[in-house]
Enzyme design. Sequence first.
Site, short mmCIF file in Angstrom:
data_model
loop_
_atom_site.label_atom_id
_atom_site.label_comp_id
_atom_site.label_asym_id
_atom_site.label_seq_id
_atom_site.Cartn_x
_atom_site.Cartn_y
_atom_site.Cartn_z
N ASN A 296 0.85 -1.19 0.00
CA ASN A 296 0.00 0.00 0.00
C ASN A 296 0.90 1.25 0.00
O ASN A 296 1.75 1.42 0.88
CB ASN A 296 -0.89 -0.04 1.25
CG ASN A 296 -1.83 1.14 1.34
OD1 ASN A 296 -1.41 2.28 1.18
ND2 ASN A 296 -3.09 0.89 1.61
N HIS B 276 0.96 6.19 2.01
CA HIS B 276 1.72 7.11 2.85
C HIS B 276 2.91 7.77 2.16
O HIS B 276 3.53 8.67 2.72
CB HIS B 276 2.10 6.43 4.17
CG HIS B 276 0.87 6.05 4.93
ND1 HIS B 276 -0.08 6.99 5.29
CD2 HIS B 276 0.36 4.85 5.32
CE1 HIS B 276 -1.09 6.38 5.89
NE2 HIS B 276 -0.85 5.09 5.91
N HIS C 278 -5.63 3.64 -1.40
CA HIS C 278 -6.97 3.95 -0.87
C HIS C 278 -7.35 5.36 -1.28
O HIS C 278 -6.76 6.33 -0.79
CB HIS C 278 -6.93 3.80 0.66
CG HIS C 278 -8.26 3.91 1.32
ND1 HIS C 278 -8.43 3.67 2.66
CD2 HIS C 278 -9.49 4.23 0.84
CE1 HIS C 278 -9.71 3.84 2.98
NE2 HIS C 278 -10.37 4.19 1.90
N ARG D 91 -9.53 7.89 -0.48
CA ARG D 91 -10.49 8.20 0.59
C ARG D 91 -11.42 9.32 0.17
O ARG D 91 -11.08 10.15 -0.69
CB ARG D 91 -9.73 8.63 1.86
CG ARG D 91 -8.94 7.50 2.50
CD ARG D 91 -8.38 7.96 3.84
NE ARG D 91 -9.44 8.11 4.81
CZ ARG D 91 -9.75 7.20 5.74
NH1 ARG D 91 -9.03 6.12 5.89
NH2 ARG D 91 -10.74 7.40 6.57
N ARG E 85 -7.37 12.65 1.57
CA ARG E 85 -6.31 13.15 2.45
C ARG E 85 -4.91 12.76 1.99
O ARG E 85 -3.94 13.40 2.33
CB ARG E 85 -6.53 12.71 3.89
CG ARG E 85 -6.35 11.22 4.11
CD ARG E 85 -6.36 10.89 5.57
NE ARG E 85 -7.69 11.00 6.14
CZ ARG E 85 -8.08 10.32 7.23
NH1 ARG E 85 -7.23 9.54 7.84
NH2 ARG E 85 -9.30 10.43 7.70
N GLU F 220 -8.59 0.50 -2.90
CA GLU F 220 -9.43 0.48 -1.70
C GLU F 220 -10.37 1.66 -1.74
O GLU F 220 -9.96 2.78 -2.08
CB GLU F 220 -8.56 0.59 -0.44
CG GLU F 220 -7.79 -0.66 -0.13
CD GLU F 220 -6.94 -0.46 1.12
OE1 GLU F 220 -7.00 0.60 1.76
OE2 GLU F 220 -6.18 -1.37 1.43
N THR G 2 -8.46 3.25 8.69
CA THR G 2 -9.63 2.38 8.72
C THR G 2 -9.72 1.69 10.08
O THR G 2 -8.75 1.08 10.52
CB THR G 2 -9.55 1.33 7.60
OG1 THR G 2 -9.17 2.00 6.40
CG2 THR G 2 -10.87 0.62 7.39
N GLU H 111 -10.83 -9.91 2.62
CA GLU H 111 -9.65 -9.42 3.32
C GLU H 111 -10.00 -9.36 4.81
O GLU H 111 -10.87 -8.59 5.22
CB GLU H 111 -9.19 -8.05 2.83
CG GLU H 111 -7.95 -7.59 3.60
CD GLU H 111 -7.25 -6.37 3.04
OE1 GLU H 111 -7.53 -5.97 1.90
OE2 GLU H 111 -6.42 -5.81 3.79
N HIS I 13 -3.96 -4.83 7.70
CA HIS I 13 -4.18 -3.66 8.55
C HIS I 13 -3.34 -3.78 9.82
O HIS I 13 -3.48 -4.74 10.57
CB HIS I 13 -5.65 -3.42 8.91
CG HIS I 13 -5.88 -1.96 9.12
ND1 HIS I 13 -5.74 -1.37 10.34
CD2 HIS I 13 -6.14 -0.97 8.24
CE1 HIS I 13 -5.93 -0.07 10.20
NE2 HIS I 13 -6.16 0.20 8.95
#
Length: 237
Positions: free
Chosen positions: A6, A9, A42, A44, A48, A69, A100, A150, A190
């Site tokens: 992922n 970040h 993701h 969102r 963000r 995602e 999440t 998942e 996660h």
Amino acid sequence: MKLGVNVDHVSTLREARGTLYPDPVEGALLAESAGCDSIVAHLREDRRHIKERDIIGIKEAIKIPLNLEMSVNKNIVSFAQEICPYQSTFVPERRQELTTEGGIDLVKNYKKVYDVIKKLKKSGIRVSLFIDPLIVQIKAAKDLGADIIEINTGRFSETKTVRSSEVEIRKITKAAIFSKKQGFFVSAGHGLDYENVKEISKIEEIEELNIGHSIMSRSVFVGIVSAVREMFFLIGK
Ligand code: PXP
């Protein structure tokens, strides 16, 4: 064991200063060059970190599957239909959350999820559902016709004692075995890091892990390629 990386970040760092760098597309390419199996991002509702342009750029650049995602938000569902990622993973979203916080409640949101799954499947997108390790949720996912489960490892990753960690591992194992019996491709993720991932990777029924924050944090010191390969070593890939 497969690994989905992922890259959210990379964008978080960019957004901290409102610059154009670091670019999650470059991050995705480096993770791909390290040998990961898919790229996860993701989009969102509050945008963000990852933006539409990042998803488009990643999709064009990588050769491995893109796992998008997303929530069931109408505009995001339309965007997914337009760009057609290899896979979409539905997650619940709350504006104020740091990340999440739990799996999607398929019983409570059955109709909403049913409608969006139908749309995405029509566009040829594989659908994954991010759920807590509960039999009732897996049964609902089966009824909904999802392709992938998942399992949320968030609660496990937050445990502070051996005893509570064992309780969570048992729940995840039970959910993984049941999901596999239902014919699902079983993934998990996660909150997984270089310490806690070892316990999860022992669960044979789990075929893929999706990991972001810990890999990107390690990347700050050793670079993305090394950070991804260190994770491979731990999960036996
Ligand atoms: N899987 C899902 C469904 C997620 O929502 C996230 C966070 O975006 C992850 C995996 C990765 O979590 P982490 O960043 O804690 O590794």
